[in-house]
Design a protein around this motif. Structure first.
Motif, mmCIF file in Angstrom:
data_model
loop_
_atom_site.group_PDB
_atom_site.id
_atom_site.type_symbol
_atom_site.label_atom_id
_atom_site.label_comp_id
_atom_site.label_asym_id
_atom_site.label_seq_id
_atom_site.Cartn_x
_atom_site.Cartn_y
_atom_site.Cartn_z
ATOM 1 N N ASP A 82 0.969 -1.010 -0.139
ATOM 2 C CA ASP A 82 0.411 -0.093 0.049
ATOM 3 C C ASP A 82 0.740 1.558 -0.127
ATOM 4 N N GLY A 83 0.460 2.063 -0.602
ATOM 5 C CA GLY A 83 1.602 3.509 -0.564
ATOM 6 C C GLY A 83 1.901 4.038 0.487
ATOM 7 N N ASP A 84 0.766 3.358 2.122
ATOM 8 C CA ASP A 84 1.559 4.318 3.268
ATOM 9 C C ASP A 84 1.805 3.183 3.776
ATOM 10 N N ALA A 85 2.558 1.848 3.348
ATOM 11 C CA ALA A 85 3.000 1.152 3.584
ATOM 12 C C ALA A 85 4.865 1.503 4.355
ATOM 13 N N PRO A 86 5.797 1.934 5.271
ATOM 14 C CA PRO A 86 6.798 1.831 5.062
ATOM 15 C C PRO A 86 7.709 1.423 3.434
ATOM 16 N N GLN A 87 7.865 0.201 3.404
ATOM 17 C CA GLN A 87 8.134 -0.682 2.404
ATOM 18 C C GLN A 87 7.853 0.367 0.930
ATOM 19 N N ALA A 88 7.029 0.830 1.462
ATOM 20 C CA ALA A 88 7.176 1.611 -0.557
ATOM 21 C C ALA A 88 7.094 2.645 -0.334
ATOM 22 N N ASP A 89 8.120 3.465 0.627
ATOM 23 C CA ASP A 89 8.779 4.670 0.690
ATOM 24 C C ASP A 89 9.895 5.019 -0.184
ATOM 25 N N LEU A 90 9.519 6.141 -1.151
ATOM 26 C CA LEU A 90 10.322 6.189 -2.343
ATOM 27 C C LEU A 90 11.492 7.151 -1.837
ATOM 28 N N ARG A 91 10.580 7.992 -1.034
ATOM 29 C CA ARG A 91 12.098 8.838 0.196
ATOM 30 C C ARG A 91 13.448 8.657 -0.149
ATOM 31 N N GLY A 92 14.177 9.537 -1.086
ATOM 32 C CA GLY A 92 15.821 9.012 -1.016
ATOM 33 C C GLY A 92 16.389 8.584 -2.031
#
Length: 136
Positions: A82-92
């Motif tokens: 899910d877009g809110d999941a930490p595993q989906a975080d694209l920052r950095g």
């Protein structure tokens, strides 16, 4: 370059990209992706990277390795998270990057690839990513 550990989804992505005239190279895991990142970096125009490879969230490491060799490499991330999941975080992970949700996101793969390549070519960030203060 397609980095995907699920063979059927890799074949699906290959078929879609081949229909648009792309030649593809494949990596089924992080190790294979790292080899291609080093050996073929100058031939990779765009990368389609699954965030989860073999049960490990290896996608971010793969993207970082690819961008060590090509800092502005266009990347389309495919994820079942899910877009809110930490595993989906694209920052950095750098830019240009577009995220698609798996498996339905493959319907949007070609428009996403063309969009992220155009962003890299023009140096233009998507407007929806900008803050209001960026326009002042």
């Amino acid at each position: 370059m397609i980095v995907e550990d699920e063979a059927l989804l890799c074949l699906l992505a290959d078929g879609l990209l081949a229909a648009e005239g792309f030649d593809t190279i494949f990596a089924a895991d992080e190790t294979e992706a790292m080899v291609h990142a080093t050996a073929a970096a100058d031939r990779i125009a765009v990368a389609v990277v699954d965030m989860s490879l073999g049960g490990d969230v290896a996608g971010p490491r793969v993207i970082r390795a690819l961008r060590q060799h090509a800092p502005n490499l266009p990347v389309v991330v495919i994820t079942g998270f899910d877009g809110d999941a930490p595993q989906a975080d694209l920052r950095g992970l750098g830019w240009p990057t577009v995220r698609l949700h798996k498996p339905g996101g493959y319907d949007e793969l070609i428009p996403a690839v063309l969009d992220v390549m155009e962003q890299a070519r023009t140096g233009t960030w998507p407007q929806e990513w900008r803050r209001d203060t960026d326009y002042v």
